[in-house]
Design a protein around this motif. Structure first.
Motif, PDB file in Angstrom:
ATOM      1  N   GLY A  57      -6.185   3.642  11.250  1.00  9.73           N
ATOM      2  CA  GLY A  57      -6.167   3.523   9.800  1.00  9.73           C
ATOM      3  C   GLY A  57      -4.836   3.021   9.287  1.00  9.73           C
ATOM      4  O   GLY A  57      -4.773   2.187   8.382  1.00  9.73           O
ATOM      5  N   ARG A  63      -4.056  -0.345   7.104  1.00 11.60           N
ATOM      6  CA  ARG A  63      -3.373  -0.309   5.812  1.00 11.60           C
ATOM      7  C   ARG A  63      -2.121  -1.181   5.832  1.00 11.60           C
ATOM      8  O   ARG A  63      -1.823  -1.882   4.860  1.00 11.60           O
ATOM      9  CB  ARG A  63      -3.018   1.139   5.453  1.00 11.60           C
ATOM     10  N   ARG A  72      -6.988  -1.470  -0.573  1.00 10.38           N
ATOM     11  CA  ARG A  72      -7.333  -0.995   0.768  1.00 10.38           C
ATOM     12  C   ARG A  72      -6.117  -0.448   1.514  1.00 10.38           C
ATOM     13  O   ARG A  72      -6.257   0.313   2.466  1.00 10.38           O
ATOM     14  CB  ARG A  72      -7.980  -2.130   1.558  1.00 10.38           C
ATOM     15  N   THR A 130      -3.923   1.443   0.120  1.00  8.16           N
ATOM     16  CA  THR A 130      -3.451   2.635  -0.588  1.00  8.16           C
ATOM     17  C   THR A 130      -4.461   3.754  -0.441  1.00  8.16           C
ATOM     18  O   THR A 130      -5.646   3.571  -0.716  1.00  8.16           O
ATOM     19  CB  THR A 130      -3.244   2.308  -2.082  1.00  8.16           C
ATOM     20  N   THR A 131      -3.997   4.904  -0.038  1.00  9.95           N
ATOM     21  CA  THR A 131      -4.906   6.043   0.144  1.00  9.95           C
ATOM     22  C   THR A 131      -4.741   7.101  -0.937  1.00  9.95           C
ATOM     23  O   THR A 131      -5.702   7.777  -1.301  1.00  9.95           O
ATOM     24  CB  THR A 131      -4.656   6.703   1.520  1.00  9.95           C
TER      25      THR A 131
END
Length: 927
Positions: A341, A345, A368, A370-371
């Motif tokens: 992941g 990112r 996409r 940024t979580t």
């Protein structure tokens, strides 16, 4: 699927095993491309050989001198409009530079390569077709698009648009799509070629040619596990040692060959150097394979890291050196699946930095990457959504607004962005279910009382349930609490005010309009298409200034370059009150044709239907109204269906289809009455009054007309009172209510609507003439009919002549009456207004003149027809005959149209001889 040798039984000319039939069809397809254009879609399971057949066809095409341009769907870019088209256009930079400026700019703006006014969807599609035409000038062009099932919807539309127009262009379109994707793409109408798995014999033949060193028992086991899937056959066998070990021991049977091949690709990708995997990940997530973007994102020298993947045949660089292509879509999937992941990112962040000049793609990659909530990123994504709306990509805008909401730090911002997404889904895109789904996320939170949330909730309850009371209550509370800044409303406030105006408009009740008037007083004058201007126009037509009309005309002139469906529809809404719909017609048709904005298509259909209604194209109007009713009911926009019933009722009334008119009126009354939608009820009364007048049922007409307003009163917020004023006056005159007729004619004249358009001017002048003193009547009617521009309103003109003729006959001036009545009768006949034509014909007979309709050869001519025919036989033109007989040229034309079949001739040249055979003596009384 490729064998190492290209000869022998079961091997095609390109080295493909077991595909002789498919290759023969593809070779024939290429022959068609080179002569007259062709399109074909390959359908099959993952790994069945679609990509190999695309490759083989591309190689064969190049050998035949055909230019090949390739693209592919990318599952990570399905929400980026025109991402797939970007790949095809990016391969043709020289041809793009040779396009006319307008077309080049349309493509550049749509693809995010340039800035400027948002092009319409149809302009982008036409520009793409022109680009491919340009590329095919010197030699045929083959467009190859793999994985169509994951191509974004806008690009699917472009591919389908081109595919339906390749005939006669030396352009080929060859696509491939997975069979499990269903009917996502066949709507384009492409012919299909199904690609089946290899049979057992061909599977073993492929394996024995490619892996002769493996024992027969191993090959048999692999063939069984791969289930005839060529890609699985090659990859399974390639990972199997001489002893038969190394493959997944029956995994093919457990999980399917496509999934196992993906795992094998994953293993190959995993053995590559870390730097190579990083560049591959950038390529997989970027989508288009653009070398420039990959180098900008990867840094100097990063492209050199692709060499190991090229040597392992996982990727290839296109012939022109501008793009990287994956060997198979499953390779791209394996690259992404094999990353973490954080790696994904990081790649998205680098791509966002490299796409600074493409706001929508930059916003997508930032989102996409940024979580956690991040207001700076949310603002970028929201800005990208607005850019999407400006260029007509409603679905993209909705997706981006929802993502911006997820990234919002402040709960109020989150709900505002969600509400805006829901409003766009309902008003522009026509996705009610999506809108309701989003609003369920918003409901129950204090922030849901925001302007955006109120506008969306109010709009939904209004258009689906017709609940103007709830919509008005929601919006009045929110608009009343909103801070008023200097200048006209904008943003959320403008949207809320527009929705409040709609609710009050359809309601038509004072308890809704009076509070709105107080709200409007807080705002300065706005543009003609703004909510405040619309509300003021609706409130009092006569108060519209020449300055506002001039500004509206300027806005309408700009619609030719306007593709924001919201702007087009709002401008047309104001224009519909002021007889300026013809200027909006082209832009409205674009909104309907593009099909990407179903919500906006419904009001656009309304205005097209109204334009046809006002200008006498009643069959076309009825057709558009029927389409509106069907679309509205199908999608759940029941309010808009009632407008369709009203337009259909008006068209039926004027065509004389009385039963159909009554059915549509009953539908409106039945739905709108219980909901208190007074304005829609008035609309149905207007249609019923018009139908009754055509049928000479003047008492019924008076009853319906006075249900809209009382004689002598034109109440505010009741435009139907103005439009139906001639109906009320005529019904009052013909039922002996002369005082009421005069009061109402005075009210219409005093309303000051005559300067708005020639139709309003003609209506005011006609009712003035109908109620004038006998000595002034003739002069008033002549002045009405001489007004400039009235010829564009054929029904109103014919109606004025009918009223003039009736008045003349009642004064005993039969000769003068016949001129007007014959002209009215001819025009009603041309319009197809059967009941109105019958009224005029009855009045004409009452003057002592018998007017026969069209007949067969041998039927007698009326005296006027005979006189017109004799003058035409001498060589006089229609205007010259009209001048001599005090008729209109159109009436002369109508007479000749009936004379020819009666005399059994087809041209003026035959008139002289035909008339010599006509027996002497009139066939009808009086001239």
């Amino acid at each position: 699927m490729r064998a190492k040798s290209g000869t022998g039984t079961g091997v095609g000319p390109t080295g493909l095993v077991g595909r002789e039939g498919e290759l023969a069809e593809l070779a024939a397809f290429l022959d068609g491309v080179g002569t007259d254009g062709a399109a074909l879609l390959l359908i099959g399971d993952p790994g069945v050989g679609k990509t190999a057949l695309l490759d083989a066809t591309a190689e064969l095409a190049v050998a035949k001198g055909v230019r090949v341009v390739r693209g592919s769907g990318v599952e990570y870019e399905t929400d980026i409009s025109f991402a797939g088209l970007h790949q095809l256009v990016g391969s043709l930079p020289d041809e793009l530079g040779r396009l006319p400026r307008a077309m080049r700019e349309a493509l550049e703006v749509a693809l995010g390569l340039g800035a400027g006014p948002a092009p319409s969807r149809i302009a982008v599609l036409n520009a793409a077709l022109a680009l491919f035409d340009e590329a095919a000038k010197e030699r045929p062009l083959l467009l190859v698009v793999d994985d169509l099932h994951v191509v974004d919807q806008a690009s699917q539309a472009a591919v389908g648009f081109v595919a339906r127009r390749v005939r006669g262009r030396r352009i080929g379109l060859l696509g491939a799509q997975r069979v499990e994707s269903g009917a996502s793409f066949p709507s384009t109408g492409l012919p299909e070629l199904g690609i089946a798995p290899l049979d057992d014999a061909d599977a073993l033949r492929l394996l024995s040619r490619s892996f002769a060193h493996l024992p027969r028992r191993v090959l048999t086991t692999v063939a069984h596990e791969a289930q005839g899937n060529p890609l699985a056959l090659l990859e399974f066998a390639g990972s199997t040692g001489a002893s038969g070990g190394g493959h997944g021991q029956g995994a093919g049977r457990a999980s399917g060959p496509g999934r196992d091949v993906r795992a094998l690709y994953g293993a190959r990708v995993g053995r590559l150097p870390r730097a190579t995997r990083e560049v591959l990940l950038l390529a997989a997530l970027e989508g288009s394979g653009d070398i420039g973007i990959l180098e900008a994102a990867g840094g100097p020298g990063s492209l050199e890291e692709l060499a190991p993947a090229e040597r392992d045949h996982l990727v290839m660089v296109t012939e022109n050196g501008r793009a990287v292509r994956f060997r198979h879509p499953l390779v791209r999937s394996a690259v992404v699946d094999g990353s973490t992941g954080e790696q994904r990112r990081g790649a998205h962040r680098r791509l966002a930095d490299a796409l600074g000049d493409q706001p929508e793609r930059r916003g997508d990659h930032l989102a996409r990457a940024t979580t956690a909530p991040d207001e700076a990123v949310a603002a970028v994504v929201e800005s990208a959504a607005r850019s999407s709306l400006r260029r007509g990509d409603a679905d993209g805008a909705i997706a981006r607004l929802r993502r911006a909401a997820e990234l919002s730090l402040d709960r109020a911002d989150r709900r505002r962005r969600l509400s805006q997404a829901a409003y766009a889904a309902a008003w522009v895109a026509g996705h009610l279910e999506v809108s309701h789904e989003i609003m369920r996320e918003v409901k129950g939170d204090p922030a849901a009382r925001s302007l955006s949330a109120a506008a969306t909730a109010g709009f939904l309850v209004l258009v689906t349930e017709g609940d103007a009371d709830t919509a008005h209550a929601l919006l009045m509370e929110s608009v009343g609490q909103a801070s008023v800044l200097s200048g006209p409303p904008s943003g959320e406030l403008e949207t809320a005010l527009f929705t409040l105006t709609l609710a009050s408009q359809y309601s038509g009740r004072p308890e809704h309009w009076e509070p709105l008037v107080g709200v409007l007083a807080r705002f300065p004058e706005a543009t003609p298409a703004a909510a405040a201007s619309l509300a003021r126009v609706h409130h009092d037509l006569g108060s519209v200034t020449d300055g506002l009309l001039r500004r509206l005309d300027e806005e309408i002139a700009r619609l030719r370059d306007q593709t924001d469906a919201d702007v087009v529809v709002r401008t047309a809404l104001t224009a519909s009150y002021l007889d300026r719909l013809p200027g909006c017609r082209e832009a409205l048709s674009r909104v309907i044709r593009d099909g990407g904005a179903v919500g906006s298509s419904m009001p656009a259909l309304m205005f097209v239907a109204l334009d046809d209604l006002y200008t006498g194209r009643w069959h076309a109007s009825a057709g558009a109204a029927d389409e509106l009713i069907a679309l509205s009911e199908e999608t759940g926009y029941h309010l808009f269906a009632q407008v369709g019933h009203y337009v259909a009722a008006m068209a039926a009334a004027q065509l004389g289809a009385l039963d159909a008119c009554q059915e549509h009126c009953e539908a409106v009354w039945g739905w709108s009455g219980p909901r208190g939608l007074r304005r829609l009820e008035n609309c149905a009364h207007q249609a019923a009054a018009r139908a009754a007048l055509g049928a000479a049922d003047f008492e019924t007409a008076f009853r319906h007309a006075t249900a809209i307003c009382a004689p002598g009163v034109l109440p505010p917020f009741n435009p139907e009172a103005v439009w139906s004023a001639p109906d009320l006056v005529e019904a009052a005159v013909r039922t002996g209510r002369h005082a009421e007729a005069r009061r109402h004619a005075d009210a219409l004249r005093d309303a000051g609507v005559g300067h708005l358009s020639s139709r309003f001017a003609l209506s005011a002048a006609t009712v003035t003439a109908m109620t004038s003193a006998a000595e002034d009547m003739g002069r008033c009617f002549e002045e009405a009919l001489a007004l400039p521009g009235v010829e564009q309103w054929p029904f109103e003109g014919a109606r004025a002549r009918l009223a003039y003729g009736e008045a003349l006959r009642r004064q005993g001036r039969n000769r003068d009456a016949r001129v007007q009545l014959a002209a009215a009768c001819g025009r009603f006949e041309e319009l197809g207004a059967r009941s109105w034509e019958a009224r005029a014909a009855a009045e004409l007979r009452a003057t002592g003149m018998t007017r026969t309709g069209r007949g067969k050869a041998g039927e007698a001519l009326t005296p006027q027809e005979l006189e017109v025919a004799r003058l035409a036989a001498t060589g006089l033109s229609n205007p010259q005959i009209a001048s001599r007989l005090f008729l209109s040229p159109r009436t002369v034309s109508s007479h000749l149209y009936r004379v020819f079949p009666k005399l059994g001739i087809t041209s003026r040249a035959e008139l002289r001889d035909a008339l010599e055979a006509v027996p002497p003596g009139p066939s009808a009384t009086g001239l």
